[in-house]
Design a protein around this motif. Structure first.
Motif, PDB file in Angstrom:
ATOM      1  N   PRO A   1       0.816  -1.227   0.000  1.00 17.86           N
ATOM      2  CA  PRO A   1       0.000   0.000   0.000  1.00 17.86           C
ATOM      3  C   PRO A   1       0.848   1.274   0.000  1.00 17.86           C
ATOM      4  CG  PRO A   1      -0.874  -1.564   1.591  1.00 17.86           C
ATOM      5  CD  PRO A   1       0.428  -2.111   1.095  1.00 17.86           C
ATOM      6  N   PHE A   2       1.993   1.245   0.654  1.00 20.74           N
ATOM      7  CA  PHE A   2       2.886   2.407   0.656  1.00 20.74           C
ATOM      8  C   PHE A   2       3.458   2.647  -0.743  1.00 20.74           C
ATOM      9  CE2 PHE A   2       2.823   1.016   5.041  1.00 20.74           C
ATOM     10  CZ  PHE A   2       2.687   2.202   5.736  1.00 20.74           C
ATOM     11  N   LEU A   3       3.803   1.550  -1.426  1.00 19.90           N
ATOM     12  CA  LEU A   3       4.315   1.675  -2.789  1.00 19.90           C
ATOM     13  C   LEU A   3       3.233   2.194  -3.731  1.00 19.90           C
ATOM     14  CD1 LEU A   3       6.413  -1.594  -2.961  1.00 19.90           C
ATOM     15  CD2 LEU A   3       7.272   0.738  -2.855  1.00 19.90           C
ATOM     16  N   LYS A   4       2.009   1.743  -3.517  1.00 20.96           N
ATOM     17  CA  LYS A   4       0.900   2.229  -4.331  1.00 20.96           C
ATOM     18  C   LYS A   4       0.738   3.738  -4.133  1.00 20.96           C
ATOM     19  CE  LYS A   4      -4.000   1.514  -5.163  1.00 20.96           C
ATOM     20  NZ  LYS A   4      -5.205   0.851  -4.704  1.00 20.96           N
ATOM     21  N   GLU A   5       0.866   4.190  -2.894  1.00 21.69           N
ATOM     22  CA  GLU A   5       0.766   5.620  -2.610  1.00 21.69           C
ATOM     23  C   GLU A   5       1.907   6.386  -3.289  1.00 21.69           C
ATOM     24  OE1 GLU A   5       1.075   8.803   1.043  1.00 21.69           O
ATOM     25  OE2 GLU A   5       0.622   6.718   1.535  1.00 21.69           O
ATOM     26  N   MET A   6       3.127   5.814  -3.252  1.00 23.75           N
ATOM     27  CA  MET A   6       4.257   6.463  -3.924  1.00 23.75           C
ATOM     28  C   MET A   6       3.993   6.586  -5.419  1.00 23.75           C
ATOM     29  SD  MET A   6       7.709   4.859  -2.338  1.00 23.75           S
ATOM     30  CE  MET A   6       7.638   4.187  -0.689  1.00 23.75           C
ATOM     31  N   SER A   7       3.402   5.545  -5.987  1.00 23.98           N
ATOM     32  CA  SER A   7       3.091   5.563  -7.415  1.00 23.98           C
ATOM     33  C   SER A   7       2.136   6.693  -7.753  1.00 23.98           C
ATOM     34  CB  SER A   7       2.474   4.218  -7.816  1.00 23.98           C
ATOM     35  OG  SER A   7       1.928   4.285  -9.104  1.00 23.98           O
ATOM     36  N   VAL A   8       1.099   6.828  -6.944  1.00 30.97           N
ATOM     37  CA  VAL A   8       0.095   7.858  -7.203  1.00 30.97           C
ATOM     38  C   VAL A   8       0.642   9.247  -6.899  1.00 30.97           C
ATOM     39  CG1 VAL A   8      -2.167   8.718  -6.454  1.00 30.97           C
ATOM     40  CG2 VAL A   8      -1.820   6.269  -6.806  1.00 30.97           C
ATOM     41  N   LYS A   9       1.333   9.386  -5.775  1.00 33.42           N
ATOM     42  CA  LYS A   9       1.776  10.703  -5.310  1.00 33.42           C
ATOM     43  C   LYS A   9       2.944  11.266  -6.124  1.00 33.42           C
ATOM     44  CE  LYS A   9       2.878  12.988  -0.923  1.00 33.42           C
ATOM     45  NZ  LYS A   9       3.071  12.765   0.526  1.00 33.42           N
ATOM     46  N   TYR A  10       3.914  10.415  -6.449  1.00 39.96           N
ATOM     47  CA  TYR A  10       5.129  10.910  -7.097  1.00 39.96           C
ATOM     48  C   TYR A  10       5.281  10.475  -8.555  1.00 39.96           C
ATOM     49  CZ  TYR A  10       6.344  11.841  -2.252  1.00 39.96           C
ATOM     50  OH  TYR A  10       6.331  12.272  -0.952  1.00 39.96           O
ATOM     51  N   GLY A  11       4.534   9.450  -8.969  1.00 42.42           N
ATOM     52  CA  GLY A  11       4.638   8.972 -10.345  1.00 42.42           C
ATOM     53  C   GLY A  11       5.958   8.293 -10.657  1.00 42.42           C
ATOM     54  N   TRP A  12       6.618   7.772  -9.632  1.00 46.26           N
ATOM     55  CA  TRP A  12       7.906   7.121  -9.852  1.00 46.26           C
ATOM     56  C   TRP A  12       7.757   5.839 -10.656  1.00 46.26           C
ATOM     57  CZ3 TRP A  12       9.562   7.704  -4.066  1.00 46.26           C
ATOM     58  CH2 TRP A  12       9.989   9.018  -3.844  1.00 46.26           C
TER      59      TRP A  12
ATOM     60  N   LEU B   1       4.280  -1.670 -10.773  1.00 45.05           N
ATOM     61  CA  LEU B   1       4.241  -2.206  -9.415  1.00 45.05           C
ATOM     62  C   LEU B   1       3.999  -3.709  -9.430  1.00 45.05           C
ATOM     63  CD1 LEU B   1       4.278  -1.798  -6.338  1.00 45.05           C
ATOM     64  CD2 LEU B   1       1.851  -1.211  -6.469  1.00 45.05           C
ATOM     65  N   THR B   2       3.109  -4.174 -10.296  1.00 46.88           N
ATOM     66  CA  THR B   2       2.883  -5.623 -10.380  1.00 46.88           C
ATOM     67  C   THR B   2       4.115  -6.335 -10.918  1.00 46.88           C
ATOM     68  OG1 THR B   2       1.827  -5.461 -12.548  1.00 46.88           O
ATOM     69  CG2 THR B   2       0.384  -5.403 -10.627  1.00 46.88           C
ATOM     70  N   THR B   3       4.820  -5.692 -11.852  1.00 49.25           N
ATOM     71  CA  THR B   3       6.071  -6.273 -12.355  1.00 49.25           C
ATOM     72  C   THR B   3       7.107  -6.342 -11.239  1.00 49.25           C
ATOM     73  OG1 THR B   3       5.633  -5.420 -14.568  1.00 49.25           O
ATOM     74  CG2 THR B   3       7.917  -6.017 -14.061  1.00 49.25           C
ATOM     75  N   MET B   4       7.204  -5.258 -10.459  1.00 52.98           N
ATOM     76  CA  MET B   4       8.144  -5.250  -9.328  1.00 52.98           C
ATOM     77  C   MET B   4       7.809  -6.362  -8.350  1.00 52.98           C
ATOM     78  SD  MET B   4       8.846  -1.262  -8.377  1.00 52.98           S
ATOM     79  CE  MET B   4       7.184  -0.969  -7.845  1.00 52.98           C
ATOM     80  N   LEU B   5       6.519  -6.559  -8.105  1.00 49.04           N
ATOM     81  CA  LEU B   5       6.094  -7.599  -7.184  1.00 49.04           C
ATOM     82  C   LEU B   5       6.491  -8.972  -7.714  1.00 49.04           C
ATOM     83  CD1 LEU B   5       4.618  -8.334  -4.591  1.00 49.04           C
ATOM     84  CD2 LEU B   5       2.501  -8.369  -5.884  1.00 49.04           C
ATOM     85  N   ALA B   6       6.273  -9.195  -9.009  1.00 51.07           N
ATOM     86  CA  ALA B   6       6.635 -10.481  -9.607  1.00 51.07           C
ATOM     87  C   ALA B   6       8.142 -10.719  -9.529  1.00 51.07           C
ATOM     88  CB  ALA B   6       6.163 -10.533 -11.056  1.00 51.07           C
ATOM     89  N   VAL B   7       8.920  -9.697  -9.850  1.00 48.29           N
ATOM     90  CA  VAL B   7      10.382  -9.835  -9.783  1.00 48.29           C
ATOM     91  C   VAL B   7      10.818 -10.063  -8.341  1.00 48.29           C
ATOM     92  CG1 VAL B   7      12.570  -8.587 -10.089  1.00 48.29           C
ATOM     93  CG2 VAL B   7      10.838  -8.524 -11.886  1.00 48.29           C
ATOM     94  N   SER B   8      10.227  -9.317  -7.417  1.00 52.56           N
ATOM     95  CA  SER B   8      10.602  -9.435  -6.003  1.00 52.56           C
ATOM     96  C   SER B   8      10.254 -10.791  -5.419  1.00 52.56           C
ATOM     97  CB  SER B   8       9.921  -8.331  -5.190  1.00 52.56           C
ATOM     98  OG  SER B   8      10.369  -7.072  -5.628  1.00 52.56           O
ATOM     99  N   GLU B   9       9.137 -11.360  -5.873  1.00 54.22           N
ATOM    100  CA  GLU B   9       8.770 -12.698  -5.395  1.00 54.22           C
ATOM    101  C   GLU B   9       9.648 -13.779  -6.022  1.00 54.22           C
ATOM    102  OE1 GLU B   9       4.609 -13.229  -6.142  1.00 54.22           O
ATOM    103  OE2 GLU B   9       4.081 -12.428  -4.185  1.00 54.22           O
ATOM    104  N   SER B  10      10.145 -13.504  -7.210  1.00 57.21           N
ATOM    105  CA  SER B  10      10.927 -14.501  -7.941  1.00 57.21           C
ATOM    106  C   SER B  10      12.395 -14.514  -7.549  1.00 57.21           C
ATOM    107  CB  SER B  10      10.832 -14.230  -9.445  1.00 57.21           C
ATOM    108  OG  SER B  10       9.499 -14.245  -9.858  1.00 57.21           O
ATOM    109  N   THR B  11      12.822 -13.549  -6.780  1.00 58.04           N
ATOM    110  CA  THR B  11      14.220 -13.480  -6.382  1.00 58.04           C
ATOM    111  C   THR B  11      14.358 -13.795  -4.899  1.00 58.04           C
ATOM    112  OG1 THR B  11      13.977 -11.091  -6.049  1.00 58.04           O
ATOM    113  CG2 THR B  11      14.862 -11.803  -8.159  1.00 58.04           C
ATOM    114  N   PRO B  12      15.496 -14.308  -4.504  1.00 49.73           N
ATOM    115  CA  PRO B  12      15.691 -14.634  -3.082  1.00 49.73           C
ATOM    116  C   PRO B  12      15.678 -13.381  -2.211  1.00 49.73           C
ATOM    117  CG  PRO B  12      17.441 -15.593  -4.453  1.00 49.73           C
ATOM    118  CD  PRO B  12      16.641 -14.674  -5.321  1.00 49.73           C
ATOM    119  N   GLY B  13      15.205 -13.530  -1.010  1.00 49.16           N
ATOM    120  CA  GLY B  13      15.216 -12.437  -0.051  1.00 49.16           C
ATOM    121  C   GLY B  13      13.830 -11.938   0.272  1.00 49.16           C
TER     122      GLY B  13
END
Length: 191
Positions: free
Chosen positions: A27-38, A44-56
């Motif tokens: 939810p914080f990342l979603k807010e960053m997306s809306v507020k800053y457009g980073w 965000l869904t791509t980041m989530l997929a990559v983050s789940e697919s990598t160790p850590g």
């Protein structure tokens, strides 16, 4: 430089308030997306997929991903350290005190109140990711293609197949195999 420091500050706040693990950071990342457009919600869904697919830890992986995409290696390091710094600071402060006070009713009440809040954050993230991944909400809102354009049929079919593959057999496959299968399906069917 100002945006770099803003990135660090946003991740520090995320690390401070995202109680419950990596999914609570969404939810914080979603807010960053809306507020800053980073990044967009699709990114965000791509980041989530990559983050789940990598160790850590997923939250750390997502911070590293965003930091790197914005400022390269220095951004990755800064965002990651900014995310974990509050946890390290808080744990160092309360580690000894918690052992002495964990039986107090007030402390038990705090943890009892935090549990449903964490579940709410995670459920909010799940719903957001579910909608962005399986439906073309932007195309539907724009009025292009009617109701059929609203559904991301390839993603819905893949979701149903992987969900059935994970929940129906007596011995469920390891999540790593499902992640690999989803990645292969994405390559083969052009998601």
């Amino acid at each position: 430089m100002k945006e770099f420091l803003l990135l660090c500050w946003e991740y520090f706040k995320t690390g401070l308030f995202a109680i419950g693990g990596g999914y609570a950071t969404i939810p914080f990342l979603k807010e960053m997306s809306v507020k800053y457009g980073w990044f967009t919600l699709d990114e965000l869904t791509t980041m989530l997929a990559v983050s789940e697919s990598t160790p850590g830890p997923i939250g750390v992986n997502m911070a590293t991903y965003v930091g790197y995409s914005m400022f390269g290696i220095p951004g990755a390091i800064a965002a990651t350290l900014s995310l974990v710094a509050p946890s390290v600071i808080i744990i160092c402060i309360i580690a000894g005190a918690l052992e002495r006070f964990k039986q107090l009713d007030a402390v038990q009440g705090i943890f009892s109140g935090l549990r449903p809040a964490v579940v709410g954050f995670i459920l909010s993230a799940v719903i957001s990711i579910f909608l962005v991944s399986l439906f073309h909400t932007a195309a539907f809102a724009a009025g292009g293609g009617g109701l059929a354009a609203f559904f991301n049929w390839k993603a819905i079919i893949l979701f149903a197949v992987l969900l059935a593959g994970y929940t129906l057999p007596k011995q469920t496959p390891h999540p790593v195999f499902l992640i690999i299968a989803a990645a292969c399906a994405g390559i083969v069917f052009g998601f």
